[in-house]
Design a protein around this motif. Structure first.
Motif, PDB file in Angstrom:
ATOM      1  N   CYS A  29      -3.801 -12.903  -0.856  1.00  0.00           N
ATOM      2  CA  CYS A  29      -3.801 -11.681  -0.035  1.00  0.00           C
ATOM      3  C   CYS A  29      -2.709 -10.719  -0.497  1.00  0.00           C
ATOM      4  O   CYS A  29      -2.929  -9.497  -0.553  1.00  0.00           O
ATOM      5  CB  CYS A  29      -3.595 -12.032   1.432  1.00  0.00           C
ATOM      6  SG  CYS A  29      -4.985 -12.905   2.196  1.00  0.00           S
ATOM      7  N   ALA A  30      -1.532 -11.252  -0.825  1.00  0.00           N
ATOM      8  CA  ALA A  30      -0.436 -10.405  -1.296  1.00  0.00           C
ATOM      9  C   ALA A  30      -0.816  -9.702  -2.596  1.00  0.00           C
ATOM     10  O   ALA A  30      -0.495  -8.527  -2.799  1.00  0.00           O
ATOM     11  CB  ALA A  30       0.831 -11.232  -1.488  1.00  0.00           C
ATOM     12  N   LEU A  37       0.200  -1.085  -0.902  1.00  0.00           N
ATOM     13  CA  LEU A  37       1.324  -1.012   0.026  1.00  0.00           C
ATOM     14  C   LEU A  37       2.588  -1.398  -0.723  1.00  0.00           C
ATOM     15  O   LEU A  37       2.536  -2.106  -1.736  1.00  0.00           O
ATOM     16  CB  LEU A  37       1.118  -1.945   1.221  1.00  0.00           C
ATOM     17  CG  LEU A  37      -0.075  -1.673   2.136  1.00  0.00           C
ATOM     18  CD1 LEU A  37      -0.141  -2.729   3.235  1.00  0.00           C
ATOM     19  CD2 LEU A  37      -0.012  -0.283   2.737  1.00  0.00           C
ATOM     20  N   SER A  38       3.732  -0.965  -0.229  1.00  0.00           N
ATOM     21  CA  SER A  38       4.999  -1.366  -0.845  1.00  0.00           C
ATOM     22  C   SER A  38       5.292  -2.825  -0.499  1.00  0.00           C
ATOM     23  O   SER A  38       4.735  -3.384   0.457  1.00  0.00           O
ATOM     24  CB  SER A  38       6.137  -0.477  -0.337  1.00  0.00           C
ATOM     25  OG  SER A  38       6.390  -0.716   1.044  1.00  0.00           O
ATOM     26  N   VAL A  39       6.155  -3.442  -1.293  1.00  0.00           N
ATOM     27  CA  VAL A  39       6.520  -4.836  -1.040  1.00  0.00           C
ATOM     28  C   VAL A  39       7.143  -4.982   0.346  1.00  0.00           C
ATOM     29  O   VAL A  39       6.873  -5.944   1.070  1.00  0.00           O
ATOM     30  CB  VAL A  39       7.496  -5.338  -2.124  1.00  0.00           C
ATOM     31  CG1 VAL A  39       7.958  -6.756  -1.816  1.00  0.00           C
ATOM     32  CG2 VAL A  39       6.830  -5.293  -3.494  1.00  0.00           C
ATOM     33  N   TYR A  89       7.527  -9.394  -4.469  1.00  0.00           N
ATOM     34  CA  TYR A  89       7.789  -8.465  -5.567  1.00  0.00           C
ATOM     35  C   TYR A  89       7.283  -9.056  -6.882  1.00  0.00           C
ATOM     36  O   TYR A  89       6.688  -8.365  -7.711  1.00  0.00           O
ATOM     37  CB  TYR A  89       9.274  -8.148  -5.671  1.00  0.00           C
ATOM     38  CG  TYR A  89       9.612  -7.196  -6.791  1.00  0.00           C
ATOM     39  CD1 TYR A  89       9.448  -5.821  -6.629  1.00  0.00           C
ATOM     40  CD2 TYR A  89      10.072  -7.670  -8.025  1.00  0.00           C
ATOM     41  CE1 TYR A  89       9.737  -4.939  -7.674  1.00  0.00           C
ATOM     42  CE2 TYR A  89      10.359  -6.797  -9.063  1.00  0.00           C
ATOM     43  CZ  TYR A  89      10.193  -5.437  -8.875  1.00  0.00           C
ATOM     44  OH  TYR A  89      10.474  -4.574  -9.910  1.00  0.00           O
ATOM     45  N   CYS A  90       7.516 -10.349  -7.060  1.00  0.00           N
ATOM     46  CA  CYS A  90       7.067 -11.027  -8.274  1.00  0.00           C
ATOM     47  C   CYS A  90       5.536 -11.032  -8.344  1.00  0.00           C
ATOM     48  O   CYS A  90       4.961 -10.802  -9.413  1.00  0.00           O
ATOM     49  CB  CYS A  90       7.606 -12.461  -8.294  1.00  0.00           C
ATOM     50  SG  CYS A  90       7.178 -13.396  -9.779  1.00  0.00           S
ATOM     51  N   ILE A  91       4.869 -11.270  -7.206  1.00  0.00           N
ATOM     52  CA  ILE A  91       3.403 -11.256  -7.175  1.00  0.00           C
ATOM     53  C   ILE A  91       2.871  -9.878  -7.551  1.00  0.00           C
ATOM     54  O   ILE A  91       1.867  -9.752  -8.257  1.00  0.00           O
ATOM     55  CB  ILE A  91       2.895 -11.673  -5.781  1.00  0.00           C
ATOM     56  CG1 ILE A  91       3.140 -13.174  -5.543  1.00  0.00           C
ATOM     57  CG2 ILE A  91       1.402 -11.366  -5.630  1.00  0.00           C
ATOM     58  CD1 ILE A  91       2.742 -13.648  -4.165  1.00  0.00           C
ATOM     59  N   GLU A  92       3.553  -8.828  -7.083  1.00  0.00           N
ATOM     60  CA  GLU A  92       3.126  -7.467  -7.405  1.00  0.00           C
ATOM     61  C   GLU A  92       3.239  -7.189  -8.899  1.00  0.00           C
ATOM     62  O   GLU A  92       2.406  -6.481  -9.476  1.00  0.00           O
ATOM     63  CB  GLU A  92       3.967  -6.457  -6.621  1.00  0.00           C
ATOM     64  CG  GLU A  92       3.533  -5.014  -6.850  1.00  0.00           C
ATOM     65  CD  GLU A  92       4.398  -4.023  -6.103  1.00  0.00           C
ATOM     66  OE1 GLU A  92       3.867  -3.285  -5.265  1.00  0.00           O
ATOM     67  OE2 GLU A  92       5.630  -3.996  -6.357  1.00  0.00           O
TER      68      GLU A  92
END
Length: 304
Positions: A29-30, A37-39, A89-92
């Motif tokens: 989902c992230a 969306l922002s982190v 943040y890492c996932i993004e």
């Protein structure tokens, strides 16, 4: 979760496996929200849903929070909030599989901290299983990286490693709290301090919400809340290192979901790593030994 009568055989490891799958769904989902969306918004969304979950949980279960050790309770939330922000943040920045695998290194730091602060020993099958599971996770990330040569591990990878450090510290604090604090109260710390941690980042980079992003945020929050409650409850029955071995299934689940649902590369080396990771879990928890043990010989006595 003490209000539910969970059979003894389903406590500990089985609950850890289920929580690992739910954590993988949360990571998926992230990733779906990356760029939309922002982190900070994703972090706040996760913890707002968690707090709403607790607002329903306490009245239904007719319970109240129990604050046994406020300082340790607060540290669990602070460490956890920092870990979640860095993790998202890492996932993004990276694909789901590599990001989750970097965070999955937390058992290394958790076991070290557990040794110093909880006097927990890591020996025998558990040590071997932890090493094998970690090696397997490393093979998955290596294989995925080979399939994505343009993947940059720079700042995103650094955030993933730091999230693992904070995760290890948070789990050690959680493990210490579980001696006299219920799972819901520990989860309350995670949500409250996690929301406070993510709020400044969300306000600094606020992006418009849509029906799609709200729906995914709710799904992220619900899977996170269920996974965290189950994981926290299970940690009352296992050591920090055992929890680390069991949680190594999260990278495997995440990599599989990313491959099938997001078309992330399914490299042969990653498949090998997944097998090694599962084998490490079975070895570390003693299940592999039981599966390979010879069947008991019949006594030779005739039945009557």
């Amino acid at each position: 979760m003490k209000g539910f009568d969970i059979p003894e055989r389903w406590r500990g490891l089985p609950l850890l496996v289920f929580a690992s799958f739910l954590f993988a769904l949360m990571a998926l989902c992230a990733r779906l929200l990356a760029g939309l969306l922002s982190v900070g918004q994703v972090v706040c969304g996760r913890f707002v849903v968690g707090l709403l979950f607790l607002a329903v949980y306490y009245p239904v279960m007719r319970r109240k929070p129990r604050f046994g050790r406020p300082t340790l309770w607060a540290l669990r939330g602070i460490f956890g909030g920092a870990s979640v922000y860095l993790y998202f943040y890492c996932i993004e920045q990276l694909a789901v599989g590599p990001a989750v695998l970097l965070n999955a290194c937390w058992p290394i730091f958790g076991s070290i901290l557990g040794f110093f602060f909880l006097d927990e020993r890591v020996s025998g099958n558990l040590l071997g299983g932890l090493i094998a599971a970690t090696v397997g996770a490393g093979l998955v990330i290596w294989g995925t990286a080979l399939e994505m040569p343009t993947l940059s591990f720079g700042v995103g990878a650094g955030a993933g490693v730091l999230s693992a450090v904070f995760s290890g510290a948070a789990v050690v604090a959680m493990r210490a709290l579980r001696n006299d604090t219920d799972a819901a109260t520990v989860f309350l710390s995670f949500c409250a301090f996690g929301l406070l941690f993510g709020l400044p980042f969300a306000l600094a980079d606020w992006r418009p919400l849509t029906s799609y992003t709200v729906l995914v945020l709710v799904a992220l929050g619900l899977t996170s809340a269920a996974a965290q409650m189950i994981f926290t409850y299970a940690m009352g029955y296992v050591t920090t290192a055992m929890g680390g071995v069991g949680s190594q299934l999260t990278p495997v689940f995440s990599w599989m979901l990313g491959a099938f649902l997001l078309a992330e590369p399914a490299a042969p080396l990653a498949l090998l790593g997944a097998a090694v990771c599962v084998g490490g879990v079975l070895w570390g928890t003693g299940i592999l030994g039981k599966l390979l043990a010879p069947a008991p010989k019949p006594s030779g006595r005739p039945s009557t």
